[in-house]
Motif scaffolding. Structure first.
Motif, PDB file in Angstrom:
ATOM      1  N   UNK A 197       6.877  11.214   5.107  1.00 26.14           N
ATOM      2  CA  UNK A 197       5.573  10.908   5.703  1.00 26.14           C
ATOM      3  C   UNK A 197       5.632   9.726   6.670  1.00 26.14           C
ATOM      4  N   UNK A 212       3.186   9.456 -14.735  1.00 24.18           N
ATOM      5  CA  UNK A 212       3.028   9.250 -13.286  1.00 24.18           C
ATOM      6  C   UNK A 212       3.663   7.925 -12.889  1.00 24.18           C
ATOM      7  N   UNK A 232       3.337  16.319  -4.733  1.00 27.15           N
ATOM      8  CA  UNK A 232       3.980  15.652  -3.627  1.00 27.15           C
ATOM      9  C   UNK A 232       5.475  15.920  -3.590  1.00 27.15           C
ATOM     10  N   UNK A 253      -2.473  19.216  -4.683  1.00 27.07           N
ATOM     11  CA  UNK A 253      -1.153  19.574  -4.162  1.00 27.07           C
ATOM     12  C   UNK A 253      -0.139  18.549  -4.623  1.00 27.07           C
ATOM     13  N   UNK A 278      -6.282   7.311   4.322  1.00 27.31           N
ATOM     14  CA  UNK A 278      -6.674   6.253   3.386  1.00 27.31           C
ATOM     15  C   UNK A 278      -6.459   4.852   3.972  1.00 27.31           C
ATOM     16  N   UNK A 279      -5.334   4.660   4.633  1.00 28.19           N
ATOM     17  CA  UNK A 279      -5.030   3.317   5.154  1.00 28.19           C
ATOM     18  C   UNK A 279      -6.063   2.880   6.187  1.00 28.19           C
ATOM     19  N   UNK A 287      -3.350   6.941  -6.249  1.00 35.54           N
ATOM     20  CA  UNK A 287      -4.196   8.106  -5.944  1.00 35.54           C
ATOM     21  C   UNK A 287      -4.052   9.165  -7.037  1.00 35.54           C
ATOM     22  N   UNK A 288      -2.832   9.365  -7.528  1.00 33.28           N
ATOM     23  CA  UNK A 288      -2.616  10.366  -8.578  1.00 33.28           C
ATOM     24  C   UNK A 288      -3.387  10.016  -9.840  1.00 33.28           C
ATOM     25  N   UNK A 337       0.510   3.845  -2.988  1.00 37.76           N
ATOM     26  CA  UNK A 337      -0.671   4.658  -2.674  1.00 37.76           C
ATOM     27  C   UNK A 337      -0.688   5.999  -3.416  1.00 37.76           C
ATOM     28  N   UNK A 338       0.448   6.699  -3.456  1.00 37.98           N
ATOM     29  CA  UNK A 338       0.455   8.018  -4.089  1.00 37.98           C
ATOM     30  C   UNK A 338       0.255   7.906  -5.603  1.00 37.98           C
ATOM     31  N   UNK A 358      -8.882  20.569   0.412  1.00 41.74           N
ATOM     32  CA  UNK A 358      -7.884  20.190  -0.589  1.00 41.74           C
ATOM     33  C   UNK A 358      -6.766  19.381   0.067  1.00 41.74           C
ATOM     34  N   UNK A 359      -5.523  19.857  -0.011  1.00 41.38           N
ATOM     35  CA  UNK A 359      -4.432  19.037   0.518  1.00 41.38           C
ATOM     36  C   UNK A 359      -4.176  19.303   1.993  1.00 41.38           C
ATOM     37  N   UNK A 376     -23.981  13.067   4.770  1.00 37.90           N
ATOM     38  CA  UNK A 376     -23.292  14.360   4.648  1.00 37.90           C
ATOM     39  C   UNK A 376     -24.262  15.527   4.840  1.00 37.90           C
ATOM     40  N   UNK A 384     -10.857  15.056  -5.830  1.00 35.02           N
ATOM     41  CA  UNK A 384      -9.999  14.422  -4.831  1.00 35.02           C
ATOM     42  C   UNK A 384     -10.775  13.458  -3.925  1.00 35.02           C
ATOM     43  N   UNK A 386       3.879  17.033 -14.756  1.00 33.34           N
ATOM     44  CA  UNK A 386       2.727  16.540 -13.996  1.00 33.34           C
ATOM     45  C   UNK A 386       3.205  15.948 -12.654  1.00 33.34           C
ATOM     46  N   UNK A 387       2.733  16.519 -11.555  1.00 32.84           N
ATOM     47  CA  UNK A 387       3.246  16.007 -10.274  1.00 32.84           C
ATOM     48  C   UNK A 387       2.483  14.788  -9.773  1.00 32.84           C
ATOM     49  N   UNK A 388       3.182  13.973  -8.981  1.00 31.50           N
ATOM     50  CA  UNK A 388       2.508  12.893  -8.250  1.00 31.50           C
ATOM     51  C   UNK A 388       1.793  13.543  -7.070  1.00 31.50           C
ATOM     52  N   UNK A 389       0.583  13.121  -6.814  1.00 32.62           N
ATOM     53  CA  UNK A 389      -0.201  13.741  -5.740  1.00 32.62           C
ATOM     54  C   UNK A 389      -0.178  12.832  -4.509  1.00 32.62           C
ATOM     55  N   UNK A 390       0.057  13.438  -3.389  1.00 32.48           N
ATOM     56  CA  UNK A 390       0.159  12.647  -2.160  1.00 32.48           C
ATOM     57  C   UNK A 390      -1.233  12.201  -1.714  1.00 32.48           C
ATOM     58  N   UNK A 391      -1.364  10.922  -1.465  1.00 30.91           N
ATOM     59  CA  UNK A 391      -2.651  10.388  -1.006  1.00 30.91           C
ATOM     60  C   UNK A 391      -2.876  10.787   0.450  1.00 30.91           C
ATOM     61  N   UNK A 392      -4.154  11.015   0.838  1.00 31.85           N
ATOM     62  CA  UNK A 392      -4.404  11.387   2.237  1.00 31.85           C
ATOM     63  C   UNK A 392      -4.000  10.258   3.192  1.00 31.85           C
ATOM     64  N   UNK A 393      -3.503  10.649   4.346  1.00 35.11           N
ATOM     65  CA  UNK A 393      -3.041   9.641   5.309  1.00 35.11           C
ATOM     66  C   UNK A 393      -4.184   8.785   5.845  1.00 35.11           C
ATOM     67  N   UNK A 416       0.838  -1.206   0.000  1.00 37.07           N
ATOM     68  CA  UNK A 416       0.000   0.000   0.000  1.00 37.07           C
ATOM     69  C   UNK A 416       0.869   1.251   0.000  1.00 37.07           C
ATOM     70  N   UNK A 453      -6.300  12.387 -11.400  1.00 36.99           N
ATOM     71  CA  UNK A 453      -6.275  12.939 -12.756  1.00 36.99           C
ATOM     72  C   UNK A 453      -7.366  12.331 -13.640  1.00 36.99           C
ATOM     73  N   UNK A 463     -15.246   7.873   8.934  1.00 35.52           N
ATOM     74  CA  UNK A 463     -15.460   8.214   7.524  1.00 35.52           C
ATOM     75  C   UNK A 463     -16.860   7.872   7.037  1.00 35.52           C
TER      76      UNK A 463
END
Lengths: 200, 423
Positions: free
Chosen positions: B379, A158, A116, A114, B85-86, A48-49, A44-45, B271-272, B212, A58, B76-83, A40, A53, B229
């Protein structure tokens, strides 16, 4: 057992797709939760990315990513190693994203995400700002591409997959991948022509 | 496959050749340029493309176009998944684990995949659907397309209609209270929300995997007994996500909000930006900026005032900002490591080093967590440190017990109510 746990803890800290070997996958297939955590953390990133996209939202991306990992763990027993694990995983990712898009049956605008890349924190603020501006424009332009063109771009940039791997994930020929990437690159260049000179 | 790439190129080339162009132009390489840029061609093909590009202005223009597109895509950046998630994955796995493992047995799958069982299965599914539809029609629960609302004081309204003693808040409907009225909402079967005077809330969504509300203005108090959640409150400045808890949330006319947690944990997100707020702590959020840094309400007034200044001051090089940050650090207690841990990603450069040093002085990082790693916002290291800090943020339970309690209660409630964490 303790030794194995320590190995997993170390792998979690250094997790990246490269750290996933056959041993981790085998442990996952045997239901080892710690091994799955390693898997995981490694993906994960990236997963998720792709979801972000693909879906442009999000919250939806987080939901889909969670579903993907649950599916991954429950189906990993079916992975026989006939193909690369990444190919198998990204096929699951792409199918889940496409299913979600069909379910939503509408296109959601791409949110501002945002990035990473932590190394950007060391850059001067103005460089960081420019980079963010460019990334934002690229993100928007990619969000506007048709899925046929967007998916190869995401898998290439990615995930860093080769054309052959992309073809295998998307179930098409390598030539089709090359052709779609060509069209996607041209479309991006056309849309973002004003950034010429700003992108190194 | 590489031959395949070249073969595809032959189609337009043939047409060009028919029009009498030179042989070189009969082998235009425009469709190979991406593969060329990505080094996906055989050495021979790569050489052919390179040689062709030297002599063909048309293909060179296209190549430049593709190369520019490729450079853009590389941004194109990699986006950090929210913590969080696990946590969600674990909850889903805990619930589905046994079923999932059973599903991995290939014999069982192949047995049911046999064609002769397909028709029988379809008939069975149809019967089940018909029965379920009949049962749902008979069930009084199915007729309730919203949440029950009880009047507590005054004259609350749902849309334009007054709520006498009881009413139903449907999806998309607004519940409003004036200066003298209050109401209580039953959130499906997972908890309740009290609506204070001068408040506007809307039911956005209610389904087994997500409930919600939107709080546009005013104040509500929520008490939820469900897996994390599952219950969310949207505000103009962020989303409050229940992690099994009780809390109050208020929103002013400008859209600023203040969260105060009384039991459990609540996550605030925009957002982030995310702040996870434990019992006894509070967190302010502002529109467009998102959650501020959480703090314990029993922290000194000096500490809190300085933190507000740090959160609101955008000029991190200014004197006021630096003074405020130093006050925060000097006045931080062990329990205020909650604030310091959350400050780490919000400050940069030498400020982050200052925060790290104070945090490490209050509670040294666990083995494997290094100064360098934390300053780079690794992280895994941040999470490892947080795990060690968590029990200091709780009045009653150690972090291990807290986790066990959260997991157990989530599982138990999930089983009782047929609920599951949001997938």
């Amino acid at each position: 057992m303790l030794e194995q746990t320590a190995i997993y803890a170390e792998q979690r800290v250094q997790s990246s797709p490269d750290s996933i070997d056959a041993g981790v996958i085998r442990a996952c297939q045997q239901g080892d939760r710690e091994a799955f955590r390693v898997l995981f953390e490694a993906y994960r990133d990236r997963v998720f990315s792709i979801a972000c996209y693909s879906l442009g939202d999000k919250t939806a991306a987080a939901d889909v990513t969670q579903q993907i990992f649950v599916k991954l763990f429950t189906r990993i027993g079916q992975f026989r190693g006939d193909s690369e694990f990444t190919t198998w995983l990204y096929r699951l990712v792409i199918n889940s994203c496409l299913d979600e898009r069909r379910r939503q049956s509408r296109f959601l605008p791409v949110e501002e995400f945002a990035p990473m890349n932590k190394s950007v924190h060391r850059e001067p603020p103005e460089t960081r700002y420019e980079r963010r501006e460019i990334a934002g424009s690229v993100r928007e332009a990619i969000g506007g591409l048709k899925p046929k063109m967007r998916l190869p771009i995401l898998l290439k940039y990615i995930e860093g997959l080769s054309y052959e791997e992309i073809a295998s994930v998307l179930g098409c020929s390598k030539g089709t991948v090359a052709s779609r990437l060509n069209r996607a690159h041209k479309a991006l260049a056309k849309k973002l022509g004003h950034l010429r000179g700003e992108v190194a | 496959m590489r031959e395949g790439l070249a073969a595809k190129e032959a189609l337009p080339d043939g047409r060009a050749s028919d029009t009498g162009r030179s042989k070189m132009f009969a082998k235009h390489v425009s469709s190979l340029t991406s593969a060329y840029c990505h080094d996906e061609l055989s050495p021979a093909e790569s050489r052919r493309v390179a040689e062709h590009l030297i002599g063909c202005p048309r293909c060179r223009v296209e190549f430049e176009e593709v190369r520019f597109g490729a450079r853009l895509a590389a941004q194109l950046p990699v986006i950090e998944a929210p913590d969080s998630l696990w946590r969600g994955v674990e909850i889903a796995l805990d619930r589905n684990g046994r079923r999932a493992l059973a599903g991995q047995r290939p014999r069982a799958i192949s047995f049911f995949m046999q064609p002769r069982f397909a028709l029988a299965s379809l008939v069975l599914v149809a019967l089940v659907i018909a029965f379920a539809a009949f049962w749902l029609r008979q069930s009084p629960r199915s007729t309730v397309a919203g949440w029950n609302v009880a009047r507590l004081d005054g004259a609350p309204r749902i849309g334009a209609a007054l709520v006498n003693d009881k009413g139903t808040l449907g999806v998309g409907q607004w519940l409003e209270t004036d200066t003298n009225s209050r109401a209580q909402i039953r959130v499906s079967d997972i908890g309740q929300v009290e609506i204070d005077p001068n408040t506007r809330v809307r039911l956005v969504e209610t389904k087994p995997t997500e409930h919600r509300l939107e709080l546009a203005e005013g104040r509500l108090s929520a008490r939820i007994s469900a897996p994390p959640k599952l219950f969310f409150v949207d505000t103009p400045s962020g989303v409050a996500e229940d992690l099994g808890c009780a809390y109050t949330l208020e929103v002013d006319k400008a859209g600023n909000s203040l969260l105060r947690v009384t039991t459990g944990w609540v996550s605030l997100q925009l957002k982030d930006r995310e702040s996870v707020v434990p019992a006894g702590a509070a967190c302010a959020t502002r529109p467009g900026i998102g959650p501020g840094t959480p703090y314990f309400e029993d922290a000194s007034e000096t500490f809190r005032a300085a933190l507000t200044q740090v959160d609101s001051d955008h000029d991190s090089s200014g004197q006021t900002y630096m003074t405020s940050l130093k006050i925060v650090l000097a006045n931080a207690r062990v329990r205020d490591t909650l604030t310091l841990w959350n400050l780490l990603p919000r400050v940069s450069g030498s400020d982050r080093a200052l925060v790290y040093d104070r945090l490490a002085a209050l509670v040294p990082p666990p083995p494997g967590v290094t100064r360098e790693g934390v300053l780079k916002l690794n992280q895994q290291m941040l999470d490892a440190w947080k795990e060690q800090l968590e029990y200091r943020w709780s009045d009653r339970l150690s972090s291990g017990l807290l986790k066990t309690w959260r997991r157990t209660s989530a599982n138990a409630l999930g089983k009782l109510n047929g609920l599951e964490g949001k997938k």
